[in-house]
Structure formats: C-alpha cells, structure tokens
Design an enzyme around this catalytic site. Structure first.
Site, PDB file in Angstrom:
ATOM      1  N   GLY A  55      59.710  40.934  40.923  1.00  0.00           N
ATOM      2  CA  GLY A  55      59.309  41.486  42.290  1.00  0.00           C
ATOM      3  C   GLY A  55      59.986  42.736  42.326  1.00  0.00           C
ATOM      4  N   CYS A  82      61.532  38.635  34.824  1.00  0.00           N
ATOM      5  CA  CYS A  82      61.952  39.870  35.537  1.00  0.00           C
ATOM      6  C   CYS A  82      63.117  39.765  36.773  1.00  0.00           C
ATOM      7  CB  CYS A  82      60.771  40.526  35.851  1.00  0.00           C
ATOM      8  SG  CYS A  82      61.014  42.378  36.148  1.00  0.00           S
ATOM      9  N   TYR A  83      62.732  40.121  37.852  1.00  0.00           N
ATOM     10  CA  TYR A  83      63.559  39.805  39.086  1.00  0.00           C
ATOM     11  C   TYR A  83      64.065  38.291  39.029  1.00  0.00           C
ATOM     12  CZ  TYR A  83      65.062  40.007  43.832  1.00  0.00           C
ATOM     13  OH  TYR A  83      66.061  39.820  45.036  1.00  0.00           O
ATOM     14  N   HIS A 171      57.578  40.438  30.989  1.00  0.00           N
ATOM     15  CA  HIS A 171      56.591  39.792  31.644  1.00  0.00           C
ATOM     16  C   HIS A 171      55.560  38.930  30.784  1.00  0.00           C
ATOM     17  CE1 HIS A 171      57.123  41.059  35.773  1.00  0.00           C
ATOM     18  NE2 HIS A 171      57.529  42.162  35.321  1.00  0.00           N
ATOM     19  N   GLU A 173      53.367  37.066  31.490  1.00  0.00           N
ATOM     20  CA  GLU A 173      52.031  36.425  31.817  1.00  0.00           C
ATOM     21  C   GLU A 173      51.058  37.780  31.622  1.00  0.00           C
ATOM     22  OE1 GLU A 173      54.763  37.427  33.294  1.00  0.00           O
ATOM     23  OE2 GLU A 173      54.449  38.299  35.370  1.00  0.00           O
ATOM     24  N   SER A 225      26.152  30.658  53.032  1.00  0.00           N
ATOM     25  CA  SER A 225      25.549  31.957  53.005  1.00  0.00           C
ATOM     26  C   SER A 225      24.755  32.119  51.713  1.00  0.00           C
ATOM     27  CB  SER A 225      26.966  32.860  52.822  1.00  0.00           C
ATOM     28  OG  SER A 225      27.289  32.436  51.225  1.00  0.00           O
ATOM     29  N   GLY A 226      24.620  31.269  50.617  1.00  0.00           N
ATOM     30  CA  GLY A 226      23.946  31.605  49.462  1.00  0.00           C
ATOM     31  C   GLY A 226      24.688  31.954  48.541  1.00  0.00           C
ATOM     32  N   GLY A 227      26.048  32.283  48.801  1.00  0.00           N
ATOM     33  CA  GLY A 227      26.803  32.891  47.604  1.00  0.00           C
ATOM     34  C   GLY A 227      27.285  31.390  47.134  1.00  0.00           C
ATOM     35  N   ILE A 228      28.295  31.790  45.903  1.00  0.00           N
ATOM     36  CA  ILE A 228      28.814  30.503  45.176  1.00  0.00           C
ATOM     37  C   ILE A 228      29.620  29.870  45.669  1.00  0.00           C
ATOM     38  CG2 ILE A 228      30.081  32.236  43.856  1.00  0.00           C
ATOM     39  CD1 ILE A 228      28.678  29.445  41.901  1.00  0.00           C
ATOM     40  N   ASP A 229      30.439  30.566  46.687  1.00  0.00           N
ATOM     41  CA  ASP A 229      31.736  29.892  47.154  1.00  0.00           C
ATOM     42  C   ASP A 229      31.403  28.721  48.132  1.00  0.00           C
ATOM     43  OD1 ASP A 229      33.112  31.780  45.690  1.00  0.00           O
ATOM     44  OD2 ASP A 229      33.660  32.716  47.266  1.00  0.00           O
ATOM     45  N   SER A 230      30.626  29.301  49.169  1.00  0.00           N
ATOM     46  CA  SER A 230      30.178  28.393  50.317  1.00  0.00           C
ATOM     47  C   SER A 230      29.004  27.342  49.596  1.00  0.00           C
ATOM     48  CB  SER A 230      29.114  28.811  51.387  1.00  0.00           C
ATOM     49  OG  SER A 230      28.192  29.442  50.893  1.00  0.00           O
ATOM     50  N   THR A 231      28.522  27.618  48.407  1.00  0.00           N
ATOM     51  CA  THR A 231      27.574  26.557  47.836  1.00  0.00           C
ATOM     52  C   THR A 231      28.364  25.353  47.078  1.00  0.00           C
ATOM     53  OG1 THR A 231      25.710  28.272  47.475  1.00  0.00           O
ATOM     54  CG2 THR A 231      25.769  26.182  46.165  1.00  0.00           C
ATOM     55  N   LYS A 370      38.080  32.478  41.313  1.00  0.00           N
ATOM     56  CA  LYS A 370      36.671  32.782  41.586  1.00  0.00           C
ATOM     57  C   LYS A 370      36.251  32.230  40.215  1.00  0.00           C
ATOM     58  CE  LYS A 370      33.006  34.727  43.292  1.00  0.00           C
ATOM     59  NZ  LYS A 370      32.839  34.649  44.662  1.00  0.00           N
TER      60      LYS A 370
END
Ligand code: XMP
Length: 514
Positions: A55, A82-83, A171, A173, A225-231, A370
């Site tokens: 942070g 770190c922090y 870090h 990560e 919507s046709g997008g991958i998320d809502s599908t 995603k």
C-alpha cells in the site's frame, strides 16, 4: 473447499489484484477485502491463510491504515507484502524507519536462513525482485529471523517460523520478480499446508449448486447483451433454475449486422434458454434523432435501456431477482481501499437498474476475472465464436457513427464493419487483436470512380492490441490485409469512397472514437 481459502487484505496497492490472480492460478481460492472490512465478514469467510497487501501509506504517519490485530489471533498463517511487512514489524514490536530514498523497480535479493519460502527458487542467492517502498524494517520483532536482504536493506524478508508469519519487502506477485509465483506457492502449500482444490470446473459446479439454493423456485430476469459476461451468467443460471430464468435481449437498433441471430438466436436454440427478443430500435433511434454529443448519446441510450428493460421485466409475473454478469474487478473497484478517505464508486455494470427495479441481485460471476469467465465458458460448452467475441460497447454503433445517428448511416457502417470482421476472421487476426472495427466519420471527401467525380463518406479502421482496455496500441496488421479491407469497403459499400487507418495509442486517445 472451506478449508482452502485465502483472504487478501487490501491496503491500497496497485498490485493487490495480482496477488489474488497468483493464488488462484495456484489452485487456491482467494478473495480481496479492504483492510477496514467489518471483522465479522472476515470471520464468516473462514480464511485458512491471510495475505496483507502492499500500500502507498507509511506506518510512521498518523491516520495510516491499520491492521486489526484480532486477525493475527486467528492463528492462521500470514504473509505480509511490502506495507504488509511493515505493518507486521510495527505492530509486533519491531522497528520501521523512513528510508532516505525510495526504492522503486528491480533490485537484487539474497535469501538467508534456508527459508521455506524460497524452496526450489533457483536464483535465491541472487534473485531479481520488484521493490516499491519508502520505509524499511530496521529491527525485527521478537521471534522473527531474517530471511533475506537486498543491496540497500538488511531485512528484505523475515519470518516467525513457529507462528507461520512471514513477510517480504518486495512484490512476489509482479512478473518482474523471478519465481514470484513459486514463492507465493511455497507460502500456500509449504507454510500454510493448503491444497490446490480450486479449478474452473469445481467453481462452475459449486456455483450452480449455490444458485439453486439462493434462488429456489423464484424467477430471475437477466438482460442478455450478447457479450461473454451476460452469456456465461445466463447459461449458469439456466443450468441452476431452467425455465425460471427469463432472458431479455433488447435490440436497440445499434447492433452489428447479424448480431441478434449470432448470439441470442444461438443461445435460445442450442442451449434452450428462455429468451425474449424485444425490438425497441425505433424507440432508441427516435431518442437519438438530432443528437451529436457523445455523452448525450450514451445517457439517452442508458435511460432508454432501463425503461425498456423495466417494462419488459414487469410483464413477467413473479420475478424476484435480477441476474447480472458483474465481474470481480467491478466488485473490487466498488469496494477497494483507496486510502483513508475511501471513496466508494458505484460500478458501471449495474447502471441504476437494481435501484429502480427493487429486485434482489444474483451475480454468478462476481468472483471471476475476465479470462476466468472465458475458461468458465469452455467448461459450460459454449462455442468458440461466443467465447472469443471481441468486446462491444453498450451504446453499440451509435458511438461509431460520429455525429448524428440515422438508419442510413448505421447501415453504411454495418456493411463496412462486416467486411472488417470477415477479413479479421479469415486471416486469423480476429483473436490476436483486442478489438477491430469500423468508424463512420462525419465528413465527405472527393474521389473518382470510372469517369465520375464522387463526393462520399470516409470510414476509419480502428484495430487495437490491449490486455485490459486500460491501455491500447494500434495493431500492426499486414499491409495486404489492410489493403483488402480498404478495397472491399470502397468497392462494396455504397456511399464510401475513402478508408483511413487510426494509428493512435491509448492514452492519449481512447479505443472508441466517442
Ligand atoms: P475506450 O473508448 O474508453 O474503451 O478506450 C475501452 C473499452 O470499453 C469499451 N466501451 C464500452 N463498453 N459501455 C460498454 O459496455 C460503454 O459505454 C463503453 N464505452 C467503451 C470499448 O469498446 C473498449 O473495449
């Protein structure tokens, strides 16, 4: 699964999401919570290990974000980064001091005392790591031993082996730290004794079970919507509750050619989804008449969408839930810890719908990133043409017809856009780029066709590479491919006599033109 869960406390680092990624990639489920989260939520989560993120604050300054010491009393293994390391040192009786100069970027790290954290790390005697800190630990708390130093700091890693509390100043990560993922895995598996039980197929199965329980016999309405998320959200809900899921697809008249059939028709036919198509294109176009300002277009479309969706949803009796494809980055964005004056931002996907509709939310993807949604789509058996669809903005083609949106101009853009899509697919470039589309400009230029002078529209090609849409650069496509697109558009699309290529990066430009 309950005994394999990592809680990441977010102290405001720009890398916190990456920690969650690394832990999940290791097959262990993790969630990020802001450092000032209600302790009851932490207890309810039942973490089996705790990671304290980095942070921007300093433990030496008043008002800095604090570590609730109750969490250390849970007796679970802890990794401070770190922090997070400075917090541990400061709170457990060590000493943190301000460094004269801030260390930022690559540094060399030398592991000490055979720490289990560096098991199998080949270069541990001279490891390249990523540092980003002002303060440093000058004296270790009781019970801690040094586990590594760097050229500029004596205590770049420390640990209390008995209590399983470890900390790193660098870090692990970020990709610039060599073997950083292995260091995190050593913490998860060797220190905390966790097991890699989290996989996409187990996630899909347990989520479907959880949805059954959450929703019961109630009806859910969801905007496809046709997008991958809502599908993906729709297919998971469908597997959980079948015909009690009512999907609504609003055709706003601003879609690409064939979009309705390609996605929604396909889902109804092959996945047996209950989809209602609502053709509201005339309503949207009427609202957009005479409007040129991009923000105004977006707002009008947003309002209209809510109005149409609300009307259609109300026509279905007994709906109790609103399904949404909200992703984890949206959730973190709205909850994340942004310093002492935590600003809570309402995330864009919700768009005012739940407040208006008085429905409970059901969001099957709120724990996924995603690319994890794409993996879930594979698990669910969705076809490649849906999984790899490029992102498409909510306001659709209206923000790609620059200036006023009319049916005629939309049609010109659709025809040009179809050529861009087809050529990208045929040349295998479709999946290599982030997005590729055509934009219709609000100007005409002179051309010559046969013996005649023409005075017609200009199409711009916008094709970009990106990882997350935050930054982007124009794709270096082969010139033959660009030539083919240009020739075909000018030859086949009536009303266009010139094609130009957009060679701007984001920032300072954006991906869309409006
Ligand atoms: P910009 O133009 O801001 O776009 O660089 C970044 C990404 O977001 C998409 N985009 C939108 N998506 N509603 C959406 O759902 C919108 O209003 C919207 N505006 C832009 C854009 O296509 C790109 O992928």
């Amino acid at each position: 699964m309950q005994d394999n869960r990592v809680l990441i406390l977010d102290f405001g680092s720009q890398f916190t999401q990456l920690i969650a990624r690394r832990v999940r990639e290791a097959g262990v489920y993790s969630e990020i919570h802001p450092c000032n989260v209600d302790p009851e939520r932490v207890k309810a989560f039942k973490p089996s290990a705790l990671i304290l993120s980095g942070g921007p604050s300093s433990v030496l300054e008043g008002g800095c974000p604090e570590l609730n010491m109750e969490y250390l009393e849970m007796g679970i293994p802890v990794l401070g980064i770190c922090y997070g390391m400075q917090l541990l040192a400061h709170n457990l009786g060590g000493r943190v001091v301000a460094s004269t100069d801030r260390e930022y970027g690559r540094a060399q790290f030398y592991a000490q005392n055979d720490s289990i954290l560096f098991d199998g790390v080949e270069d541990k005697d001279d490891l390249t790591v990523w540092m980003s800190h002002g303060d440093r630990v000058e004296a270790l708390p009781d019970g801690f031993v040094p586990m590594g130093k760097s050229d500029s700091i004596e205590f770049a890693a420390m640990g209390n082996v008995e209590k399983k509390i470890y900390a790193l100043q660098f870090h692990p990560e970020v990709a610039h730290t060599t073997d950083g993922s292995l260091i995190i895995q050593n913490f998860l598996f060797k220190v905390a004794g966790l097991k890699a039980t989290w996989s996409m197929s187990s996630f899909v199965d347990t989520t479907i079970e959880a949805l059954k329980e959450q929703v019961g016999d109630a009806k859910v309405v969801l905007g496809l919507s046709g997008g991958i998320d809502s599908t993906v959200a729709a297919v998971m809900l469908h597997k959980a509750i079948g015909k009690n899921l009512h999907c609504i697809f609003v055709d706003n008249g601003l879609l690409r050619m064939g979009e309705r059939e390609e996605v929604v028709g396909f889902l109804a036919e092959h996945f047996d989804l209950n989809v209602k198509m609502v053709d509201a294109s005339q309503e949207f176009l009427a609202d957009l008449k005479g409007v040129e300002d991009p923000e105004r277009k977006r707002k009008l479309i947003g309002y209209k969408f809510i109005e149409v969706f609300d009307r259609e949803a109300k026509a279905i009796e007994g709906v109790k839930f609103l399904g949404q494809g909200t992703l984890y980055p949206d959730v973190i964005e709205s909850e994340s810890f942004k310093g002492p004056s935590a600003v809570i931002k309402s995330h864009h996907n919700v768009g005012g719908l739940p407040e208006k509709m008085n429905l409970k939310l059901v969001e099957p993807l709120r724990e996924l990133f995603k690319d994890e949604v794409r993996r879930a789509a594979y698990e669910l058996g969705l076809p490649e043409h849906i999984i790899w669809r490029q992102p498409f903005p909510g306001p659709g083609l209206s923000i790609r017809v620059i200036g006023e949106v009319t049916e005629e101009r939309l049609q010109i853009l659709r025809l040009a856009d179809r050529i861009v899509q087809n050529e990208m697919l045929a040349s295998d470039w479709y999946r290599k780029v982030w997005q590729g589309f055509a934009v219709l400009l609000p100007l005409k230029t002179v051309g010559v066709m046969g013996d005649d002078r023409t005075y017609e529209n200009v199409i711009a090609l916008r094709i970009v590479d990106s990882l997350d849409a935050m930054t982007a650069d124009w794709s270096r496509l082969p010139s033959e491919l660009l030539a083919r697109m240009s020739n075909r558009i000018i030859r086949e699309v009536k009303g266009v006599n010139r094609v130009v290529l957009d060679i701007s990066s984001k920032p300072p430009s954006t991906i869309e033109w409006e």
